[in-house]
Design a protein around this motif. Structure first.
Motif, PDB file in Angstrom:
ATOM      1  N   GLU A  83       0.837  -1.209   0.000  1.00 13.50           N
ATOM      2  CA  GLU A  83       0.000   0.000   0.000  1.00 13.50           C
ATOM      3  C   GLU A  83       0.867   1.252   0.000  1.00 13.50           C
ATOM      4  O   GLU A  83       0.592   2.219  -0.730  1.00 13.50           O
ATOM      5  N   SER A  84       1.900   1.251   0.805  1.00 12.46           N
ATOM      6  CA  SER A  84       2.837   2.372   0.815  1.00 12.46           C
ATOM      7  C   SER A  84       3.444   2.594  -0.563  1.00 12.46           C
ATOM      8  O   SER A  84       3.544   3.736  -1.046  1.00 12.46           O
ATOM      9  N   ASP A  85       3.840   1.510  -1.232  1.00 11.56           N
ATOM     10  CA  ASP A  85       4.402   1.630  -2.581  1.00 11.56           C
ATOM     11  C   ASP A  85       3.398   2.281  -3.536  1.00 11.56           C
ATOM     12  O   ASP A  85       3.772   3.143  -4.347  1.00 11.56           O
ATOM     13  N   ALA A  86       2.129   1.886  -3.447  1.00 10.96           N
ATOM     14  CA  ALA A  86       1.113   2.445  -4.337  1.00 10.96           C
ATOM     15  C   ALA A  86       0.923   3.937  -4.079  1.00 10.96           C
ATOM     16  O   ALA A  86       0.810   4.738  -5.022  1.00 10.96           O
ATOM     17  N   LEU A  87       0.906   4.332  -2.815  1.00 13.56           N
ATOM     18  CA  LEU A  87       0.744   5.745  -2.473  1.00 13.56           C
ATOM     19  C   LEU A  87       1.944   6.567  -2.946  1.00 13.56           C
ATOM     20  O   LEU A  87       1.787   7.682  -3.458  1.00 13.56           O
ATOM     21  N   ILE A  88       3.123   6.029  -2.777  1.00 14.88           N
ATOM     22  CA  ILE A  88       4.328   6.744  -3.223  1.00 14.88           C
ATOM     23  C   ILE A  88       4.381   6.826  -4.740  1.00 14.88           C
ATOM     24  O   ILE A  88       4.761   7.866  -5.302  1.00 14.88           O
ATOM     25  N   ASP A  89       3.982   5.769  -5.420  1.00 14.45           N
ATOM     26  CA  ASP A  89       3.952   5.804  -6.895  1.00 14.45           C
ATOM     27  C   ASP A  89       3.047   6.925  -7.388  1.00 14.45           C
ATOM     28  O   ASP A  89       3.372   7.621  -8.357  1.00 14.45           O
ATOM     29  N   GLU A  90       1.895   7.127  -6.736  1.00 16.93           N
ATOM     30  CA  GLU A  90       1.008   8.230  -7.100  1.00 16.93           C
ATOM     31  C   GLU A  90       1.692   9.574  -6.870  1.00 16.93           C
ATOM     32  O   GLU A  90       1.619  10.477  -7.714  1.00 16.93           O
ATOM     33  N   LEU A  91       2.336   9.696  -5.731  1.00 17.94           N
ATOM     34  CA  LEU A  91       3.036  10.942  -5.406  1.00 17.94           C
ATOM     35  C   LEU A  91       4.123  11.246  -6.424  1.00 17.94           C
ATOM     36  O   LEU A  91       4.292  12.396  -6.855  1.00 17.94           O
ATOM     37  N   LEU A  92       4.854  10.229  -6.835  1.00 18.03           N
ATOM     38  CA  LEU A  92       5.948  10.436  -7.783  1.00 18.03           C
ATOM     39  C   LEU A  92       5.435  10.886  -9.146  1.00 18.03           C
ATOM     40  O   LEU A  92       6.122  11.612  -9.864  1.00 18.03           O
ATOM     41  N   GLN A  93       4.232  10.484  -9.509  1.00 24.51           N
ATOM     42  CA  GLN A  93       3.651  10.889 -10.795  1.00 24.51           C
ATOM     43  C   GLN A  93       3.212  12.343 -10.808  1.00 24.51           C
ATOM     44  O   GLN A  93       3.124  12.965 -11.869  1.00 24.51           O
ATOM     45  N   ALA A  94       2.909  12.898  -9.637  1.00 21.62           N
ATOM     46  CA  ALA A  94       2.222  14.183  -9.548  1.00 21.62           C
ATOM     47  C   ALA A  94       3.159  15.365  -9.725  1.00 21.62           C
ATOM     48  O   ALA A  94       4.281  15.385  -9.199  1.00 21.62           O
ATOM     49  N   ASP A  95       2.660  16.363 -10.451  1.00 21.25           N
ATOM     50  CA  ASP A  95       3.324  17.667 -10.510  1.00 21.25           C
ATOM     51  C   ASP A  95       2.808  18.574  -9.397  1.00 21.25           C
ATOM     52  O   ASP A  95       3.554  19.374  -8.836  1.00 21.25           O
ATOM     53  N   VAL A  96       1.519  18.460  -9.108  1.00 20.60           N
ATOM     54  CA  VAL A  96       0.877  19.261  -8.063  1.00 20.60           C
ATOM     55  C   VAL A  96       0.100  18.323  -7.152  1.00 20.60           C
ATOM     56  O   VAL A  96      -0.665  17.480  -7.631  1.00 20.60           O
ATOM     57  N   ILE A  97       0.303  18.459  -5.855  1.00 22.00           N
ATOM     58  CA  ILE A  97      -0.464  17.709  -4.866  1.00 22.00           C
ATOM     59  C   ILE A  97      -1.447  18.682  -4.244  1.00 22.00           C
ATOM     60  O   ILE A  97      -1.033  19.672  -3.618  1.00 22.00           O
ATOM     61  N   VAL A  98      -2.741  18.460  -4.437  1.00 22.75           N
ATOM     62  CA  VAL A  98      -3.761  19.322  -3.830  1.00 22.75           C
ATOM     63  C   VAL A  98      -4.479  18.505  -2.775  1.00 22.75           C
ATOM     64  O   VAL A  98      -5.119  17.497  -3.072  1.00 22.75           O
ATOM     65  N   ALA A  99      -4.314  18.927  -1.526  1.00 21.03           N
ATOM     66  CA  ALA A  99      -4.787  18.126  -0.399  1.00 21.03           C
ATOM     67  C   ALA A  99      -5.829  18.891   0.401  1.00 21.03           C
ATOM     68  O   ALA A  99      -5.551  19.983   0.910  1.00 21.03           O
ATOM     69  N   GLY A 100      -7.015  18.328   0.512  1.00 23.47           N
ATOM     70  CA  GLY A 100      -8.034  18.862   1.400  1.00 23.47           C
ATOM     71  C   GLY A 100      -7.832  18.277   2.786  1.00 23.47           C
ATOM     72  O   GLY A 100      -8.030  17.076   2.995  1.00 23.47           O
ATOM     73  N   VAL A 101      -7.428  19.136   3.732  1.00 26.46           N
ATOM     74  CA  VAL A 101      -7.043  18.653   5.066  1.00 26.46           C
ATOM     75  C   VAL A 101      -7.690  19.533   6.142  1.00 26.46           C
ATOM     76  O   VAL A 101      -7.184  20.605   6.465  1.00 26.46           O
ATOM     77  N   GLY A 145      10.457  19.339  -8.827  1.00 26.50           N
ATOM     78  CA  GLY A 145       9.616  20.486  -9.147  1.00 26.50           C
ATOM     79  C   GLY A 145       8.164  20.357  -8.717  1.00 26.50           C
ATOM     80  O   GLY A 145       7.282  21.010  -9.276  1.00 26.50           O
ATOM     81  N   LYS A 146       7.904  19.535  -7.725  1.00 24.48           N
ATOM     82  CA  LYS A 146       6.518  19.329  -7.282  1.00 24.48           C
ATOM     83  C   LYS A 146       6.048  20.493  -6.406  1.00 24.48           C
ATOM     84  O   LYS A 146       6.841  21.105  -5.693  1.00 24.48           O
ATOM     85  N   LYS A 147       4.737  20.747  -6.446  1.00 23.36           N
ATOM     86  CA  LYS A 147       4.132  21.802  -5.640  1.00 23.36           C
ATOM     87  C   LYS A 147       3.036  21.206  -4.773  1.00 23.36           C
ATOM     88  O   LYS A 147       2.320  20.298  -5.190  1.00 23.36           O
ATOM     89  N   LEU A 148       2.896  21.751  -3.569  1.00 24.54           N
ATOM     90  CA  LEU A 148       1.888  21.305  -2.615  1.00 24.54           C
ATOM     91  C   LEU A 148       0.874  22.420  -2.399  1.00 24.54           C
ATOM     92  O   LEU A 148       1.245  23.562  -2.147  1.00 24.54           O
ATOM     93  N   VAL A 149      -0.414  22.068  -2.491  1.00 27.51           N
ATOM     94  CA  VAL A 149      -1.499  23.006  -2.195  1.00 27.51           C
ATOM     95  C   VAL A 149      -2.331  22.399  -1.071  1.00 27.51           C
ATOM     96  O   VAL A 149      -2.892  21.305  -1.225  1.00 27.51           O
TER      97      VAL A 149
END
Length: 229
Positions: A83-101, A145-149
């Protein structure tokens, strides 16, 4: 093509304004994605709802597996880390992470903390070498070059930087620390306040946060007819 990783972590389903008892952060994160698509129709969206389907919390076996060199891992270790691998794979693909927290008791929801614990991982998002001169830890995503929102909501008001109770806001600061540790140091955000008051101040805060979201998209998204920088 730009890739967005859209994460929701509210325990509430639905969006405020359209669903009874809906989530403010889901409202903001969906608005961000919708506005982004208007500017960048070809964007790829990866969606992860950790609010309703939280990752498994880190266990002793998880730690044992993560700190075992990949070539020496047993089959059960790969299973524990899947599961951790799957979550990290998604993160590695992303240019922008938009998180509702949303803020729960001054910090992020436990569901989102479980997500963080699964993606901050030795050998995948940060490096560690005890024999390395100076700092034995280093980020592995610093050159990506990833960005976090971060799109948040709070029941009270005055949690913004420099405001009356900013010192007890452990949402945005903790996220900037965790993502920055992996090398994602460019962060942006917006937040809704006054939820527990439910009066005109809440309505005004929602309007301001939505305007902030729209402004962030115009700032960050490639515009129609203009190549991405």
């Amino acid at each position: 093509m730009t890739t967005l990783l859209h994460i929701d972590s509210s325990a509430r389903s639905g969006c405020s304004g359209s669903d009874p008892y809906g989530s403010h952060t889901r409202r903001l994160s969906q608005r961000f994605v919708d506005r982004w698509r208007e500017q960048d129709p070809e964007a790829k969206i990866i969606y992860r709802d950790v609010g309703t389907l939280p990752p498994a919390p880190v266990t002793g076996n998880w730690i044992h597996a993560a700190f075992t060199p990949p070539a020496k891992r047993e089959a059960w270790m790969h299973a524990v880390l899947a599961e951790s691998d799957a979550l990290i794979d998604e993160l590695l693909q992303a240019d922008v992470i938009v998180a509702g927290v949303p803020m729960y008791n001054f910090g992020p929801p436990a569901q989102f903390k479980a997500y963080i614990d699964n993606i901050v991982r030795v050998g995948r998002t940060f490096g560690f070498d005890r024999s390395r001169a100076g700092d034995p830890y280093w980020p592995l995503l610093a050159q990506a070059g990833k960005k976090l929102v971060v799109l948040s909501s709070r029941g009270d008001h005055g949690y913004g930087e420099g405001e009356r109770i900013a010192a007890i806001n452990h949402v945005e600061p903790s996220l900037r620390t965790a993502f920055g540790y992996m090398g994602i140091r460019e962060s942006f955000g917006a937040a809704i306040e006054y939820d527990e008051f439910g009066d005109e101040r809440l309505a005004q805060s929602i309007a301001r946060a939505e305007a902030d979201v729209d402004g962030l998209v115009l700032r960050l998204a490639p515009q129609r007819g203009r190549a991405a920088a």
